[in-house]
Motif scaffolding. Sequence first.
Motif, PDB file in Angstrom:
ATOM      1  N   TYR A 170       1.414  -0.785  -0.088  1.00  0.00           N
ATOM      2  CA  TYR A 170      -0.385   0.208   0.436  1.00  0.00           C
ATOM      3  C   TYR A 170       1.379   1.879   0.399  1.00  0.00           C
ATOM      4  O   TYR A 170       0.418   2.456  -0.474  1.00  0.00           O
ATOM      5  N   ASN A 173       0.394   3.903  -2.890  1.00  0.00           N
ATOM      6  CA  ASN A 173      -0.476   5.024  -2.658  1.00  0.00           C
ATOM      7  C   ASN A 173       0.716   6.682  -2.706  1.00  0.00           C
ATOM      8  O   ASN A 173       0.114   7.516  -2.285  1.00  0.00           O
ATOM      9  N   PRO A 190      -4.759   5.098  -7.211  1.00  0.00           N
ATOM     10  CA  PRO A 190      -5.909   4.617  -6.640  1.00  0.00           C
ATOM     11  C   PRO A 190      -7.022   5.844  -6.871  1.00  0.00           C
ATOM     12  O   PRO A 190      -8.030   5.415  -6.218  1.00  0.00           O
TER      13      PRO A 190
END
Length: 515
Positions: free
Chosen positions: A458, A462, A467
């Motif tokens: 993640y 990120n 995303p």
Amino acid sequence: MLHKLRELGMTARVFEAGSDVGGTWYWNRYPGARFDSESYSYGYSFSKDVLNEWEWSEHFSAQPETLRYLNFVADKFDLRRDITFNTRIKEATFDDNSNSWNVISEDGSVARAQFLITAIGALSAPTWPAIRGLDTFEGEAYHTAEWPHEPVSFEGKRVGVIGTGATGVQVIQEVAKTAKHLTVFQRTANYCAPLMNSPIDAETQQQIKAGYDEIFARCAESNGAFLHKSIERNAVDVPEDERNATFEELYNKPGFAIWMGNYQDIVLDESANKMMSDFIRTKIRERVDVPLVAQMLCPKDHGFGMRRVPMETNYYEVYNQDNVELVDVKATPIDLVTERGLRIGERHFDLDVLICATGFDAITGAFDRIEFTGKNGVTLREAWADGPVTYLGMQTVGFPNMFTLVGPHNAATFCNIPRCIEQNVEWVADALAYMRDNNYECAEATEAAAASWTDHVYEMINMTLIPKADSWFMGVNHNLPNKKRTFLAYAGGAPRYREKCDEVAARGYEGFELK
Ligand code: NAP
């Protein structure tokens, strides 16, 4: 994997749902299916004989040739004798007492093995559009990933295509050549870029054969394991003229240069991303005659590269043909499939053929279609209910001795896939050999290792703009409203992933409990 296990002196049985080898290239036989990876960067690297004996005819091979290649490899290593075809697995259950797996196929037969290795694909569970009445259609209906083995003719027919992802784009540009009329039902416009395919001449063939070591070395250095490596400068720091000249050059370069070989900040920085997105939108407007149609084809709700970039050959020019109509189904979705076609609001589209290029239940879908039960009766579906939690995308806590090639959160999901498959295969083979040599019977990822890997996955994604857009990378498939929106791939790059995997192995499979 089978070949490698044999080399280690292990016995293995492969179960395959299809009637022959080929996987993706066995199922996806739709017209226009071809590589977006340079052919010679896609083939296996492990055998010098295969590299010497096989000749790709085009820089981006079409599906029939790729399927022939996979058959050639299967024949060469006599793989079929250990493969059971036409066999779909429905359950796999871990037996705590014997540290082994029971694998049950749909016909009820059971196989038992110490290790279970999944090679079930990231894009292998096709999804049809969730539209009322689909089963009432009386014409020919096809999903691109379940394409018939017999040729399909579009001559004199009214054809409809739902979907404008990488598959839809390939099929549309092909079907438009012969269909009497083609209607394209587009929900989300994508940023497509020219593939620039061409035949490989004899001289280039020789250079490719002589240069395989360099080809694979270049792939090993690139984040996506392609021949393209990003430019180590930020688009935002480059003068406008120079930047536009680079974009133009990349637009005219073959393959994924424009995505993988672009400035390093294109998918990281909003301003850089807007520059690139504007550039492609300008190209679309230049190539499509009718401004309203061009406007429909220009993506508006996401930036370049946040979703998979479809590669095309005269795709945009298709919309200048008299026999092609583009219909926007974002504002007004398809209400109903009728016996004779599709209905959208007041309008009915009469169709003889309906092609659904509507994608897949990506990455976790193939796992969900098998009932995997690990320790203490916990299913994989339960373990991944809030999104996958894995160690290196290779193993899940509670599922000892099960290794997931191209599993969720594995770099192979975001890769020139055979390059990363080879890394996965070699790593798993080494792990199994290590266990055998050290008298370990069982390997299970620890909770701490899996938690830390998942955090890293993640953290990496990120840092990017990915995303922000809905895509299969993000687990979004509107035909599966219950599928959780969560990142399913690995965006830290193939070199970083390989390094992490190698470190784990060098430290005696750190993060695994070995028994
Ligand atoms: P996809 O990218 O998921 O695209 C599915 C398309 O169908 C999207 O345009 C989607 O619209 C549309 N759609 C789905 N349901 C719909 C509905 N009910 N109504 C209207 N539109 C609907 O799937 P794909 O094109 O098969 O590609 C999947 C992946 O396969 C690619 O990203 C790529 O990784 C791989 N692929 C590779 C190659 C290659 O290497 N040569 C070629 C083809 C595919 P929305 O976007 O609005 O959901």
